[in-house]
Design a protein around this motif. Structure first.
Motif, short mmCIF file in Angstrom:
data_model
loop_
_atom_site.label_atom_id
_atom_site.label_comp_id
_atom_site.label_asym_id
_atom_site.label_seq_id
_atom_site.Cartn_x
_atom_site.Cartn_y
_atom_site.Cartn_z
N LEU A 95 0.84 -1.20 0.00
CA LEU A 95 0.00 0.00 0.00
C LEU A 95 0.88 1.25 0.00
CD1 LEU A 95 -2.25 -1.24 2.96
CD2 LEU A 95 -2.80 -1.46 0.52
N LEU A 96 0.41 2.26 -0.72
CA LEU A 96 1.15 3.54 -0.77
C LEU A 96 0.16 4.67 -0.56
CD1 LEU A 96 3.55 5.41 -1.56
CD2 LEU A 96 2.88 5.07 -3.96
N VAL A 97 0.45 5.53 0.40
CA VAL A 97 -0.39 6.71 0.63
C VAL A 97 0.48 7.94 0.44
CG1 VAL A 97 -1.90 7.95 2.23
CG2 VAL A 97 -1.83 5.43 2.27
N ASN A 98 0.13 8.75 -0.54
CA ASN A 98 0.89 9.97 -0.86
C ASN A 98 0.25 11.17 -0.16
OD1 ASN A 98 2.99 9.05 -2.70
ND2 ASN A 98 1.30 8.50 -4.07
N SER A 99 0.77 11.50 1.01
CA SER A 99 0.18 12.60 1.78
C SER A 99 1.10 13.83 1.84
CB SER A 99 -0.13 12.13 3.21
OG SER A 99 -0.75 13.12 3.96
N ALA A 100 2.42 13.62 1.68
CA ALA A 100 3.37 14.75 1.77
C ALA A 100 3.03 15.83 0.75
CB ALA A 100 4.79 14.26 1.54
N SER A 101 3.20 17.06 1.15
CA SER A 101 2.79 18.16 0.28
C SER A 101 3.38 19.47 0.78
CB SER A 101 1.25 18.24 0.32
OG SER A 101 0.76 19.33 -0.41
N ILE A 143 -3.10 2.34 -3.96
CA ILE A 143 -2.48 3.66 -3.79
C ILE A 143 -3.60 4.67 -3.48
CG2 ILE A 143 -1.24 5.55 -4.94
CD1 ILE A 143 0.00 3.43 -6.81
N VAL A 144 -3.36 5.55 -2.53
CA VAL A 144 -4.28 6.68 -2.33
C VAL A 144 -3.46 7.97 -2.37
CG1 VAL A 144 -5.87 7.86 -0.77
CG2 VAL A 144 -5.99 5.38 -1.01
N ASN A 145 -3.89 8.90 -3.20
CA ASN A 145 -3.28 10.22 -3.28
C ASN A 145 -4.13 11.23 -2.51
OD1 ASN A 145 -1.18 9.42 -5.00
ND2 ASN A 145 -2.51 9.60 -6.81
N LEU A 146 -3.46 12.06 -1.70
CA LEU A 146 -4.17 13.12 -0.99
C LEU A 146 -4.27 14.33 -1.90
CD1 LEU A 146 -5.22 12.97 2.02
CD2 LEU A 146 -3.74 11.13 1.32
N LEU A 147 -5.51 14.70 -2.23
CA LEU A 147 -5.75 15.83 -3.12
C LEU A 147 -6.22 17.01 -2.27
CD1 LEU A 147 -7.60 13.67 -5.82
CD2 LEU A 147 -5.19 14.35 -5.80
N ASP A 148 -7.17 17.78 -2.76
CA ASP A 148 -7.71 18.92 -2.02
C ASP A 148 -9.08 19.20 -2.60
OD1 ASP A 148 -8.30 21.73 -1.33
OD2 ASP A 148 -6.27 21.74 -0.52
N SER A 149 -10.06 19.43 -1.74
CA SER A 149 -11.43 19.64 -2.26
C SER A 149 -11.52 20.90 -3.12
CB SER A 149 -12.45 19.67 -1.13
OG SER A 149 -12.38 20.87 -0.43
N ARG A 150 -10.51 21.80 -3.00
CA ARG A 150 -10.54 23.00 -3.83
C ARG A 150 -10.33 22.71 -5.31
NH1 ARG A 150 -10.51 27.76 -0.77
NH2 ARG A 150 -11.33 28.55 -2.72
N ILE A 151 -10.01 21.48 -5.67
CA ILE A 151 -9.86 21.19 -7.11
C ILE A 151 -11.18 21.35 -7.85
CG2 ILE A 151 -7.82 19.68 -6.94
CD1 ILE A 151 -9.71 17.27 -7.10
N THR A 152 -12.28 21.53 -7.11
CA THR A 152 -13.55 21.78 -7.79
C THR A 152 -13.81 23.27 -8.00
OG1 THR A 152 -14.66 21.69 -5.66
CG2 THR A 152 -14.68 19.68 -6.99
N ASP A 153 -13.02 24.15 -7.34
CA ASP A 153 -13.12 25.59 -7.65
C ASP A 153 -11.71 26.17 -7.74
OD1 ASP A 153 -12.48 26.08 -4.91
OD2 ASP A 153 -14.59 26.12 -4.38
N PHE A 154 -11.41 27.26 -7.09
CA PHE A 154 -10.09 27.86 -7.23
C PHE A 154 -9.53 28.26 -5.87
CE2 PHE A 154 -12.48 28.79 -11.06
CZ PHE A 154 -11.66 28.19 -12.01
N ASP A 155 -8.27 27.98 -5.66
CA ASP A 155 -7.59 28.48 -4.47
C ASP A 155 -6.73 29.65 -4.92
OD1 ASP A 155 -6.14 29.05 -2.24
OD2 ASP A 155 -5.78 26.96 -1.69
N TYR A 156 -7.32 30.84 -4.86
CA TYR A 156 -6.67 32.02 -5.43
C TYR A 156 -5.38 32.40 -4.71
CZ TYR A 156 -11.23 32.56 -7.61
OH TYR A 156 -12.37 32.34 -8.32
N SER A 157 -5.25 31.99 -3.45
CA SER A 157 -4.07 32.43 -2.69
C SER A 157 -2.97 31.37 -2.62
CB SER A 157 -4.49 32.88 -1.29
OG SER A 157 -5.30 31.92 -0.69
#
Ligand code: NAP
Length: 258
Positions: A95-101, A143-157
């Motif tokens: 198993l691989l979990v990609n959480s580092a960011s 494998i699970v990749n840690l994404l971000d719920s903002r991928i559905t809109d925009f993180d302007y900052s």
């Protein structure tokens, strides 16, 4: 029972997982969740060596094996080296979990090519390079990749971060096809779970509560909400290319500024 659909979390027992960025925060919670399910865990860290050793002690107390490995994903080639080192430790990895960011502040107004490259390297290329090396070596795995719920809109900052997480979301689906049928690749997209580093002390007092007001469920999440979703996906034998949003409903709302 008509055929076998999902493995229970209990069936993760005895497997070996590599969790990146596991010394602290959400990565640590995922490592703890896996250890509770009987999984041996390799804890990856970059600069938090002491914290990684502390997590290792916690995991050992659950009766599983735990090891610690360091790698800096801003250096090209480190991801592949980490997978090699992980296989050397146990001779297996399931198993691989990609959480580092990284999560630096920048906007489209001030972003540089160097910002973009660094975010792409750490947040998108490293998870992909880890996944590719992992998939090349295992007969079956998850494998699970840690994404971000903002991928559905925009993180302007956090423009460069935002672009890199979009890239990783695309790579999640792309890799799900590429690495099938032996390896399942899924994503978990957290929303408001922990304050950004620097907002977690008195400087960020009230930050989470104020931000939670704008969410459909009007509350923020906990690291355990994320780790439960990760374990669920790793336990499944019939889900790939999927993204679970763990965000109190943020992804169904639009227009919340970053
Ligand atoms: N926190 C949230 O509410 C939230 C919301 C949306 C998405 N997410 C996503 O969920 C995941 C976990 O979030 P988090 O807040 O726990 O993450 P985080 O604390 O910002 O970072 C996790 C770890 O990444 C590692 N890291 C940073 N630069 C690195 C590099 N160059 N090479 C290797 N590792 C590096 C760090 O390890 P060291 O400490 O060892 O240096 C750090 O502890 C991330 O992918 C994040 O984007 C989190």
């Amino acid at each position: 029972m008509i055929g076998k659909t999902l493995m229970s979390v209990g069936e993760l027992k005895g497997r070996v997982a590599l969790v990146t960025g596991a010394a602290k925060r959400i990565g640590r919670s995922i490592a703890l969740g896996l250890a509770c399910a009987g999984v041996d865990v390799i804890i990856h860290y970059n600069s938090s060596g002491a914290e990684a050793e502390a997590v290792k002690s916690e995991l050992l107390s659950f009766g599983v094996n735990a090891e610690v490995l360091q790698a800096d994903f801003s250096v090209d080639g480190e991801a592949e080296r980490l997978i090699e080192a992980a296989f050397k430790l146990d001779n297996r990895l399931d198993l691989l979990v990609n959480s580092a960011s990284i999560f630096p502040a920048n906007t489209l107004g001030d972003i540089t090519l160097s910002d973009l490259n660094t975010n792409m390297l750490v947040n998108a290329w490293a998870p992909f390079a880890l996944s590719r090396s992992f998939a090349a070596r295992v007969e079956s795995g998850g494998i699970v990749n840690l994404l971000d719920s903002r991928i559905t809109d925009f993180d302007y900052s956090h423009a460069a971060y935002h672009l890199s997480k979009h890239q990783l979301a695309l790579l999640t689906r792309f890799s799900a096809m590429e690495f099938a049928p032996s390896v399942a690749v899924n994503g978990v997209a957290p929303g408001l779970v922990l304050p950004p580093v620097g907002y977690d002390g008195s400087a960020g007092s009230g930050y989470m509560e104020r931000a939670a007001e704008g969410l459909p469920l009007k509350k923020h999440g906990a690291p355990e909400d994320v780790s439960e979703a990760v374990l669920f996906l790793l336990s499944s034998s019939f889900i790939t290319g999927q993204i679970i949003y763990v965000d109190g409903g943020r992804h169904v709302r639009e227009g919340i500024n970053g």
